[in-house]
Scaffold this active site. Structure first.
Site, PDB file in Angstrom:
ATOM      1  N   LYS A 122       0.817  -1.214   0.000  1.00 52.86           N
ATOM      2  CA  LYS A 122       0.000   0.000   0.000  1.00 52.86           C
ATOM      3  C   LYS A 122       0.859   1.276   0.000  1.00 52.86           C
ATOM      4  O   LYS A 122       2.069   1.216   0.181  1.00 52.86           O
ATOM      5  CB  LYS A 122      -0.967  -0.021   1.182  1.00 52.86           C
ATOM      6  CG  LYS A 122      -1.906  -1.251   1.165  1.00 52.86           C
ATOM      7  CD  LYS A 122      -2.936  -1.211   0.046  1.00 52.86           C
ATOM      8  CE  LYS A 122      -3.537  -2.544  -0.315  1.00 52.86           C
ATOM      9  NZ  LYS A 122      -4.510  -3.094   0.605  1.00 52.86           N
TER      10      LYS A 122
HETATM   11  C1  LIG Z   1      -5.562  -4.263   0.898  1.00 53.16           C
HETATM   12  C2  LIG Z   1      -7.016  -4.049   0.881  1.00 53.16           C
HETATM   13  C3  LIG Z   1      -7.832  -4.323   1.974  1.00 53.16           C
HETATM   14  C4  LIG Z   1      -7.364  -5.064   3.183  1.00 53.16           C
HETATM   15  O1  LIG Z   1      -6.273  -4.532   3.801  1.00 53.16           O
HETATM   16  P1  LIG Z   1      -5.349  -5.490   4.715  1.00 53.16           P
HETATM   17  O2  LIG Z   1      -4.498  -4.500   5.430  1.00 53.16           O
HETATM   18  O3  LIG Z   1      -4.592  -6.360   3.774  1.00 53.16           O
HETATM   19  O4  LIG Z   1      -6.242  -6.242   5.610  1.00 53.16           O
HETATM   20  C5  LIG Z   1      -9.167  -3.968   1.919  1.00 53.16           C
HETATM   21  N1  LIG Z   1      -9.689  -3.399   0.828  1.00 53.16           N
HETATM   22  C6  LIG Z   1      -8.943  -3.141  -0.261  1.00 53.16           C
HETATM   23  C7  LIG Z   1      -9.593  -2.491  -1.437  1.00 53.16           C
HETATM   24  C8  LIG Z   1      -7.594  -3.482  -0.286  1.00 53.16           C
HETATM   25  O5  LIG Z   1      -6.879  -3.272  -1.389  1.00 53.16           O
END
Ligand SMILES: *Cc1c(COP(=O)(O)O)cnc(C)c1O
Length: 404
Positions: free
Chosen positions: A191
């Site tokens: 991210k």
């Molecule tokens: C990465 C992601 C999540 C979940 O995040 P985590 O930290 O991996 O639990 C939820 N929604 C979207 C759209 C994502 O890309």
């Protein structure tokens, strides 16, 4: 032939500041949630201009906590998008509610018209996802929510550093007072801002924040705990069967420095997006992502969409061609209805999302991250152009039947 080095779909950018802070945390003797998590929360709160921020173990935990603390549960329907990561929908099921899928707009974000069409007397909440870092049409979504008295929980997993009508995602729109009930961020390894694993949930309501904080750590009422420890007692109160979703200081140590670099990261992503746009603007067969006026794109993803009627190959073959040119790509996302776990959900005509299903076959996410070199972005852009041209569909002219 000498192969060029592979360009991975993602590479995290971790500096010495993060490394030194982690080491200092390990040496401090305080490993779990403590002063560094508190600092990360307060700096994040300031960054997104929200009065409350709770650091959690993942973006999924942030979504789950928000829905649970808002009291959404069995019998309730929650409307979300099929073009998202599976956990957006998992969390709706985890609180016992029923997910309902609304179709997407031309940018791949949830379409407010489709949301409206899905509303019943059981609808309790909307979970919009800012796909790739482009904020959804929140003005419309907030208006719909106000009219139908629905909760809004933003899945901002891609949107740390994004903006909406002059304010950071997480702030709402202060001049009009419009905002969501809670906003969930993810700090997963890929991210915009990462702690390896982690997340944050922000809100504007003190009571909701308190509920989420209690549920985040086993349901232990910290205020009660403070009262008891002041008295020198060992007793603490557990007021709900909570979760184990806290973010440890070891990870917050990374987040504190990633947050300070976030604006620089977004600027770098923005430049890469502009570079792709310049290099690919005139390529037939490839549609580019855009930025919408009044919405600051965080450019978490650069998702091109193939015009399959212009091309003689499909998306899988296109990705394979790019792989042969040493470029790692991805697809965001496999629609919820295509996942085995959601086969039954997909059967209901109510959840049919033809635009999302059509778009899915055309999506390719190209590498975009700070640290991607100019040479790498150029090689990627030129490869996309080359593949699109080499595999252009032969055009048949009705008049002479000439093909070329
Ligand atoms: C990465 C992601 C999540 C979940 O995040 P985590 O930290 O991996 O639990 C939820 N929604 C979207 C759209 C994502 O890309």
């Amino acid at each position: 032939m000498n192969q060029r080095p592979f360009i991975p779909f993602h590479r995290p950018l971790i500096g010495n500041e993060e490394i030194e802070e982690v080491v200092a945390t390990l040496k401090s003797g305080w490993l779990t949630t403590g002063p560094r998590t508190g600092q990360f929360e307060s700096e994040f709160r300031e960054y997104v201009r929200a009065p409350y921020a709770l650091a959690v173990s993942s973006g999924t935990a942030a979504l789950h906590l928000a829905l649970a603390a808002l009291g959404i549960g069995p019998g309730d329907e929650v409307i979300t998008t099929p073009l998202t990561f599976c956990s957006t929908v998992h969390t709706i099921l985890h609180v016992g509610a029923t997910p309902v899928l609304a179709d997407v707009d031309a940018d791949g974000n949830i379409d407010p018209d489709s949301v409206e069409a899905r509303i019943t007397e059981r609808t309790r909440a909307i979970v919009p996802v800012h796909l790739g870092g482009l904020p959804c049409d929140m003005k419309r979504i907030w208006a719909i929510a106000r009219q139908h008295r629905l909760r809004v929980v933003e899945d901002a997993a891609h949107a740390a550093g994004a903006g909406y009508r002059g304010f950071p995602v997480g702030a709402g729109h202060p001049p009009s007072g419009e905002r969501s009930d809670a906003v969930a961020f993810s700090f997963y390894a890929t991210k915009n801002l990462t702690t390896g694993e982690g997340g944050m949930v922000t809100c504007h309501d003190e009571f909701l924040y308190h509920q989420m904080r209690v549920l985040c750590l086993h349901g232990v009422n910290k205020d009660a705990w403070n009262r008891y420890t002041e008295k020198g007692q060992w007793f603490y109160e557990v007021i709900a069967p909570g979760f184990k979703y806290n973010l440890p200081d070891i990870l917050s140590a990374i987040g504190i420095h990633q947050l300070r670099k976030l604006d620089g990261f977004i600027a770098a992503r923005r430049e890469l997006a502009a570079r792709y746009a310049r290099e690919l603007a005139d390529v037939e067969g490839v549609e580019l992502p855009r930025e919408v006026r009044g919405r600051k794109h965080a450019w978490h993803l650069y998702a091109i969409r193939l015009h399959l009627d212009h091309l003689a190959i499909d998306r899988a073959a296109f990705i394979q061609e790019l792989r042969q040119r040493r470029i790692g790509c991805s697809v965001h996302f496999i629609p919820i209805a295509r996942l085995a776990a959601y086969a039954r959900l997909a059967e209901s005509p109510r959840n049919h999302c033809p635009r999302a299903m059509e778009m899915f076959h055309r999506l390719i996410s190209l590498p975009i991250y700070p640290g991607l070199t100019d040479e790498e972005v150029l090689h990627t852009a030129r490869s996309v152009r080359q593949v699109a041209i080499e595999h252009r569909k032969a055009k048949v002219f009705a008049a002479g039947g000439t093909t070329y």
